[in-house]
Design an enzyme around this catalytic site. Structure first.
Site, PDB file in Angstrom:
ATOM      1  N   CYS A 123       5.296  -7.783   0.341  1.00 48.16           N
ATOM      2  CA  CYS A 123       5.500  -9.139  -0.157  1.00 48.16           C
ATOM      3  C   CYS A 123       4.571  -9.414  -1.343  1.00 48.16           C
ATOM      4  O   CYS A 123       4.760  -8.848  -2.407  1.00 48.16           O
ATOM      5  CB  CYS A 123       5.329 -10.152   0.975  1.00 48.16           C
ATOM      6  SG  CYS A 123       6.056 -11.774   0.587  1.00 48.16           S
ATOM      7  N   HIS A 226       8.752  -8.234   4.935  1.00 49.32           N
ATOM      8  CA  HIS A 226       7.616  -7.952   5.822  1.00 49.32           C
ATOM      9  C   HIS A 226       8.034  -6.972   6.927  1.00 49.32           C
ATOM     10  O   HIS A 226       8.434  -7.393   8.020  1.00 49.32           O
ATOM     11  CB  HIS A 226       7.098  -9.250   6.445  1.00 49.32           C
ATOM     12  CG  HIS A 226       6.268 -10.075   5.526  1.00 49.32           C
ATOM     13  ND1 HIS A 226       4.892  -9.937   5.421  1.00 49.32           N
ATOM     14  CD2 HIS A 226       6.610 -11.045   4.636  1.00 49.32           C
ATOM     15  CE1 HIS A 226       4.429 -10.787   4.527  1.00 49.32           C
ATOM     16  NE2 HIS A 226       5.451 -11.476   4.037  1.00 49.32           N
ATOM     17  N   GLU A 228       6.339  -5.340   8.934  1.00 53.68           N
ATOM     18  CA  GLU A 228       5.508  -5.382  10.141  1.00 53.68           C
ATOM     19  C   GLU A 228       6.155  -6.210  11.250  1.00 53.68           C
ATOM     20  O   GLU A 228       5.747  -6.130  12.414  1.00 53.68           O
ATOM     21  CB  GLU A 228       4.104  -5.906   9.813  1.00 53.68           C
ATOM     22  CG  GLU A 228       4.005  -7.378   9.479  1.00 53.68           C
ATOM     23  CD  GLU A 228       4.276  -7.703   8.022  1.00 53.68           C
ATOM     24  OE1 GLU A 228       3.934  -8.822   7.587  1.00 53.68           O
ATOM     25  OE2 GLU A 228       4.849  -6.844   7.305  1.00 53.68           O
TER      26      GLU A 228
END
Length: 247
Positions: A123, A226, A228
């Protein structure tokens, strides 16, 4: 194994990944200045086989940090890269700066590039990486991209916001092994142009650049979403590939 337990971080391969932290001045959460990072960055890296290590913002310590780690992950945050760093004539009213963090992250990325260490930008981390590599940024997507998607989703971040088209024959395409993937979206800026030697590896339906990479480097890649959060299997594949490149 319980999520977040110490066993999660015992990595016999000792692939150490340095993560950049966010920072705030005194107020709000703490009466003193503080660092912070969402837990899922570290947990997702650990699940991918890495040992996460968080790095305070000391630009003078960059060489020592890089001696300690095998790769760098530049995280996102609710702030922007100073437009003067990519030659913009003005600053959009929405731009929020954290000069200390940006100075540190640029020093860290430039040091890692000099050593050809693996780098993953997420990001805002992709935007920082793009600027370090000679690119430029869109300062506010709604004002610069006609008919833009809602790139700041109002749904939970673990849910997809839109798809992206993956550029064929890029490293990202080899990693995710799909022509299109679903991603989350939490940004008001994006890469406008890439620097010399860089290529675009993912694009949103509205034309916004969602990923970049530098093929000549060992692993130098950024994504606007993102991973994650694990929205799709492609996210885990990307983190595994990054950690694997750090061996």
């Amino acid at each position: 194994m319980a999520s977040g337990s110490p066993e999660l971080y015992r990595n016999p391969m000792s692939i150490t990944i340095g993560l950049t932290l966010d920072a705030e001045e005194a107020g709000g959460y703490s009466a003193l200045p503080w660092y912070a990072l969402r837990k899922n960055y570290c947990e997702a890296l650990a699940q991918a086989g890495g040992t996460p290590v968080c790095l305070p913002h000391h630009a003078e310590a960059v060489a020592a940090y890089l001696d300690l780690v095998d790769g760098i992950l530049v995280t996102g945050g609710a702030f922007d890269v100073d437009p003067s760093l990519f030659g913009a004539e003005g600053r959009h009213r929405s731009v929020v700066l954290k000069p200390g963090r940006t100075t540190f992250e640029l020093a860290l990325v430039n040091g890692a590039l000099e050593r050809d260490m693996p780098i993953l930008g997420i990001c805002g981390g992709q935007q920082l990486l793009a600027v370090a590599l000679g690119g430029s940024l869109i300062q506010h997507i709604p004002d610069e991209v006609p008919g833009a998607l809602a790139h700041e989703q109002d749904t939970p971040r673990h849910q997809p916001a839109h798809g992206v088209r993956v550029t064929p024959r890029t490293r990202l395409a080899r990693i995710v092994d799909h022509a299109e993937i679903e991603v989350n979206s939490t940004h008001h800026q994006a890469v406008k142009s890439v620097g010399p030697g860089c290529v675009v590896n993912a694009v949103a339906p509205d034309g916004v650049i969602e990923g970049i990479e530098m093929p000549a480097k060992r692993f130098c890649l950024g994504v606007q979403w993102h991973p994650e959060y694990g929205v799709s299997p492609a996210d885990a594949a990307l983190l595994r590939a990054f950690v694997e490149s750090c061996k």
